[in-house]
Design an enzyme around this catalytic site. Structure first.
Site, mmCIF file in Angstrom:
data_model
loop_
_atom_site.group_PDB
_atom_site.id
_atom_site.type_symbol
_atom_site.label_atom_id
_atom_site.label_comp_id
_atom_site.label_asym_id
_atom_site.label_seq_id
_atom_site.Cartn_x
_atom_site.Cartn_y
_atom_site.Cartn_z
ATOM 1 N N ASP A 1 28.986 31.041 -13.989
ATOM 2 C CA ASP A 1 28.676 29.879 -13.153
ATOM 3 C C ASP A 1 29.805 29.509 -12.195
ATOM 4 O O ASP A 1 29.984 28.344 -11.845
ATOM 5 C CB ASP A 1 28.316 28.658 -14.025
ATOM 6 C CG ASP A 1 27.156 28.974 -14.952
ATOM 7 O OD1 ASP A 1 26.286 29.769 -14.560
ATOM 8 O OD2 ASP A 1 27.130 28.424 -16.079
ATOM 9 N N LYS B 1 28.997 32.576 -8.036
ATOM 10 C CA LYS B 1 28.818 33.960 -7.550
ATOM 11 C C LYS B 1 27.648 34.060 -6.581
ATOM 12 O O LYS B 1 27.743 34.680 -5.528
ATOM 13 C CB LYS B 1 28.580 34.915 -8.740
ATOM 14 C CG LYS B 1 29.726 34.970 -9.734
ATOM 15 C CD LYS B 1 29.379 35.823 -10.935
ATOM 16 C CE LYS B 1 28.319 35.237 -11.832
ATOM 17 N NZ LYS B 1 28.683 34.021 -12.559
ATOM 18 N N LYS C 1 26.197 31.828 -4.667
ATOM 19 C CA LYS C 1 26.470 31.238 -3.354
ATOM 20 C C LYS C 1 27.313 32.171 -2.492
ATOM 21 O O LYS C 1 27.010 32.391 -1.314
ATOM 22 C CB LYS C 1 27.219 29.895 -3.519
ATOM 23 C CG LYS C 1 27.575 29.335 -2.158
ATOM 24 C CD LYS C 1 28.797 28.497 -2.078
ATOM 25 C CE LYS C 1 29.383 28.711 -0.690
ATOM 26 N NZ LYS C 1 30.035 27.539 -0.129
ATOM 27 N N THR D 1 20.223 28.144 -15.989
ATOM 28 C CA THR D 1 19.186 28.867 -16.728
ATOM 29 C C THR D 1 18.589 28.003 -17.830
ATOM 30 O O THR D 1 17.379 27.915 -17.981
ATOM 31 C CB THR D 1 19.772 30.176 -17.313
ATOM 32 O OG1 THR D 1 20.096 31.026 -16.213
ATOM 33 C CG2 THR D 1 18.783 30.895 -18.209
ATOM 34 N N THR E 1 28.767 37.564 -24.056
ATOM 35 C CA THR E 1 27.459 38.157 -23.846
ATOM 36 C C THR E 1 27.571 39.643 -24.233
ATOM 37 O O THR E 1 28.639 40.100 -24.635
ATOM 38 C CB THR E 1 26.957 37.940 -22.401
ATOM 39 O OG1 THR E 1 25.590 38.337 -22.319
ATOM 40 C CG2 THR E 1 27.781 38.729 -21.373
ATOM 41 N N GLY F 1 21.945 32.723 -13.988
ATOM 42 C CA GLY F 1 21.286 31.740 -13.125
ATOM 43 C C GLY F 1 22.172 31.548 -11.914
ATOM 44 O O GLY F 1 23.266 31.001 -12.029
HETATM 45 P P1 GDP Z 1 26.733 31.530 -10.582
HETATM 46 O O1 GDP Z 1 26.028 31.752 -11.882
HETATM 47 O O2 GDP Z 1 28.134 32.039 -10.610
HETATM 48 O O3 GDP Z 1 25.965 32.051 -9.402
HETATM 49 O O4 GDP Z 1 26.865 29.945 -10.414
HETATM 50 P P2 GDP Z 1 25.699 28.854 -10.659
HETATM 51 O O5 GDP Z 1 24.775 28.892 -9.515
HETATM 52 O O6 GDP Z 1 25.134 28.981 -12.009
HETATM 53 O O7 GDP Z 1 26.570 27.542 -10.695
HETATM 54 C C1 GDP Z 1 27.340 27.120 -9.610
HETATM 55 C C2 GDP Z 1 26.844 25.740 -9.164
HETATM 56 O O8 GDP Z 1 27.777 25.158 -8.286
HETATM 57 C C3 GDP Z 1 25.546 25.798 -8.409
HETATM 58 O O9 GDP Z 1 24.837 24.608 -8.625
HETATM 59 C C4 GDP Z 1 25.984 25.881 -6.941
HETATM 60 O O10 GDP Z 1 25.040 25.351 -6.035
HETATM 61 C C5 GDP Z 1 27.217 25.003 -6.988
HETATM 62 N N1 GDP Z 1 28.286 25.392 -6.070
HETATM 63 C C6 GDP Z 1 28.713 26.624 -5.699
HETATM 64 N N2 GDP Z 1 29.820 26.534 -4.922
HETATM 65 C C7 GDP Z 1 30.107 25.208 -4.813
HETATM 66 C C8 GDP Z 1 31.144 24.468 -4.164
HETATM 67 O O11 GDP Z 1 32.057 25.015 -3.564
HETATM 68 N N3 GDP Z 1 31.106 23.106 -4.318
HETATM 69 C C9 GDP Z 1 30.136 22.468 -5.006
HETATM 70 N N4 GDP Z 1 30.188 21.133 -5.079
HETATM 71 N N5 GDP Z 1 29.138 23.138 -5.619
HETATM 72 C C10 GDP Z 1 29.135 24.488 -5.545
HETATM 73 P P1 IMO Z 2 25.698 33.437 -14.777
HETATM 74 O O1 IMO Z 2 25.402 34.797 -14.210
HETATM 75 C C1 IMO Z 2 27.209 31.024 -18.078
HETATM 76 C C2 IMO Z 2 26.626 32.632 -22.116
HETATM 77 C C3 IMO Z 2 25.694 31.856 -23.041
HETATM 78 C C4 IMO Z 2 26.349 32.162 -24.387
HETATM 79 C C5 IMO Z 2 26.796 33.610 -24.230
HETATM 80 C C6 IMO Z 2 25.839 34.646 -24.826
HETATM 81 O O2 IMO Z 2 24.789 32.368 -14.322
HETATM 82 O O3 IMO Z 2 27.147 33.114 -14.593
HETATM 83 P P2 IMO Z 2 23.503 35.600 -23.998
HETATM 84 O O4 IMO Z 2 22.189 34.916 -23.805
HETATM 85 O O5 IMO Z 2 24.031 36.284 -22.780
HETATM 86 O O6 IMO Z 2 23.510 36.506 -25.203
HETATM 87 O O7 IMO Z 2 24.524 34.402 -24.352
HETATM 88 O O8 IMO Z 2 26.925 33.831 -22.835
HETATM 89 N N1 IMO Z 2 26.031 33.018 -20.828
HETATM 90 C C7 IMO Z 2 26.329 32.440 -19.661
HETATM 91 N N2 IMO Z 2 27.097 31.360 -19.383
HETATM 92 N N3 IMO Z 2 26.617 31.710 -17.079
HETATM 93 C C8 IMO Z 2 25.867 32.804 -17.322
HETATM 94 O O9 IMO Z 2 25.396 33.604 -16.355
HETATM 95 C C9 IMO Z 2 25.655 33.184 -18.674
HETATM 96 N N4 IMO Z 2 24.948 34.173 -19.277
HETATM 97 C C10 IMO Z 2 25.210 34.075 -20.589
HETATM 98 O O10 IMO Z 2 25.706 30.485 -22.741
HETATM 99 O O11 IMO Z 2 27.498 31.368 -24.556
HETATM 100 MG MG MG Z 3 24.998 30.621 -13.309
#
Ligand code: GDP
Ligand code: IMO
Ligand code: MG
Length: 407
Positions: free
Chosen positions: A14, A17, A19, A298, A237, A41
């Site tokens: 999270d 990535k 974005k 997610t 994971t 997600g």
């Molecule tokens: P990913 O799994 O690495 O693609 O990240 P996620 O989408 O799960 O979580 C990142 C969250 O932060 C999302 O809600 C994005 O819209 C938000 N986001 C990404 N970059 C920025 C930023 O620079 N500032 C803020 N405020 N939100 C961001």
């Molecule tokens: P993105 O790509 C954050 C975490 C779960 C749990 C552990 C194992 O959005 O960054 P799993 O279901 O993979 O066996 O769960 O990994 N986890 C994540 N945490 N972002 C994710 O993906 C994750 N995918 C799995 O919360 O701790």
């Molecule tokens: Mg994510």
């Protein structure tokens, strides 16, 4: 941006990535995933509209960009179908630009049932998407793969044995309900059209693209501290989320990489259980969670929040051979008077912090590094000094354009 770029999360996922991949995809010809599944997600925000992707690579919003799911993924057919249908309904075309490796191991309904029931006692806090059990079957050489959808009659015997094995685990180890074989078979049959439309020998495809000098982005899912080997085991994971996963998960060797872009938030978050040295339980944690909207994309679970851990990042930067850093969510720190950064651990593994001044100024509208408040610039410069790696991109908001590229 240089030619081929590997984009990785350096923390527990999270990091933003999705974005960053979406923003950089504009200048690339393909975006390819190499590990994980729909546990990911990835949130994209373009022209005020938000999209969350789980399996589909974050290049899909650019109509000319090709998107690949490599052999290293574990694939849920209903999850993929749902995502494609929703994106197609919003006007996105998949025909002729979306490829799924024949070698992807499939996630079956029994994997999901085992994951959910097992996590109740093991307490990893998984996403409940069947990721771990599906990778187990891959490594044990009994997985059903995407290419097996070509001939379901031929598959019947092997699938029967596998579902029987899964049901023994469900019934005898966990006292849970078995899943009828027919339900599993129906799921495969109902999604056979995905195979007909999108199946591909992606290893050969990637080789031809590399030879043609196409610009490719390799999109990591999860984060390095969730890596099966290098993460906070067993709270990880089940895939290789670090740079090595690219070679195994897509069949592209390391010499074809020009940039390894490591993404870290300006602070730290984690979803699920497991160690987190710099975790906060005070008003600062509440502020990070609230301003950063720290809820899982997610599962919707609240993310645990804490300060940036440069000590952990030093190791992760080495493991991945990170060549360039990207710092996201800098704007979330705008309201803090002081910011702490972990620079070492004491004998009991407690973090040792350095306190840096905050900037108390909004950054979300800024587009050039030199226009950032001095304390924000100093924060970034401090990070690159400790990690001995240049920060090339700073993100100051969720939208595609809220991105600062440093010359
Ligand atoms: P990913 O799994 O690495 O693609 O990240 P996620 O989408 O799960 O979580 C990142 C969250 O932060 C999302 O809600 C994005 O819209 C938000 N986001 C990404 N970059 C920025 C930023 O620079 N500032 C803020 N405020 N939100 C961001
Ligand atoms: P993105 O790509 C954050 C975490 C779960 C749990 C552990 C194992 O959005 O960054 P799993 O279901 O993979 O066996 O769960 O990994 N986890 C994540 N945490 N972002 C994710 O993906 C994750 N995918 C799995 O919360 O701790
Ligand atoms: Mg994510």
């Amino acid at each position: 941006m240089s030619k081929n770029t590997l984009i990785l999360g350096l923390q527990w996922g999270d990091e933003g990535k999705g974005k960053i991949v979406d923003a950089l995809a504009e200048n690339s010809e393909a975006v390819c995933r190499f590990q994980g599944g729909h546990n990911a997600g990835h949130t994209l925000k373009v022209d005020g509209e938000q999209k969350v992707l789980h399996l589909v690579p974050s290049g899909i919003l650019h109509p000319s960009v090709h998107c690949v799911l490599g052999n290293g993924l574990v694939l849920s057919l209903p999850a993929l179908q749902k995502e494609i249908t929703e994106l197609e309904e919003s006007g996105i075309n998949f025909t002729g630009r979306f490829y799924v490796s024949d070698d992807c191991a499939l996630i079956l309904p029994t994997h999901i049932a085992i994951d959910k029931v097992r996590d109740k006692s093991e307490g990893i806090g998984t996403t409940g998407r069947g990721i771990g059990p599906a990778y187990e079957d891959k490594v044990a050489r009994r997985a059903i793969r995407f290419g097996d959808l070509q001939d379901l009659d031929k598959l019947q015997n092997r699938l029967e044995k596998l579902v029987d094995y899964h049901n023994k685990i469900l019934v005898h180890l966990y006292d849970a309900e078995p899943i009828p074989f027919q339900d599993v078979m129906d799921e495969l049959r109902n999604h056979q059209s995905l195979f007909q439309k999108f199946h591909s020998g992606t290893q050969d495809l990637l080789r031809s693209w590399v030879k043609e000098n196409k610009k490719i982005i390799f999109e990591g899912a999860q984060g390095s501290m969730l890596d099966i080997d290098h993460g906070t085991y067993p709270y990880v994971t089940s895939s290789s989320t670090t740079a090595g996963g690219l070679s195994t998960g897509l069949g592209v060797g390391p010499k074809y990489l020009d940039t390894i872009l490591g993404i870290t938030k300006a602070y730290t978050t984690r979803v699920g259980e497991g160690p987190f040295a710099t975790e906060l339980f005070d008003a600062n944690a509440d502020q990070l969670a609230k301003v950063g909207h720290e809820f899982g994309a997610t599962t919707g679970r609240p993310r645990r929040c804490g300060w940036l851990d440069l000590k952990a990042l030093e190791t992760i930067v080495f493991i991945n051979s990170v060549t360039t850093l990207c710092i996201t969510k800098l704007d979330v720190l705008d309201g803090f008077t002081e910011i702490q950064v972990c620079v070492d651990y004491d004998d009991e593994q407690n973090p040792i912090y350095k306190t840096l001044p905050g900037w108390k100024q909004e950054t979300s509208g800024i587009r050039h590094f030199n226009d950032l408040p001095q304390a924000a610039q100093d924060y970034i410069i401090f990070i690159e000094g400790v990690l001995d790696c240049p920060v090339g991109i700073v993100s100051v908001g969720p939208s595609r354009d809220q991105t600062i590229y440093r010359a």
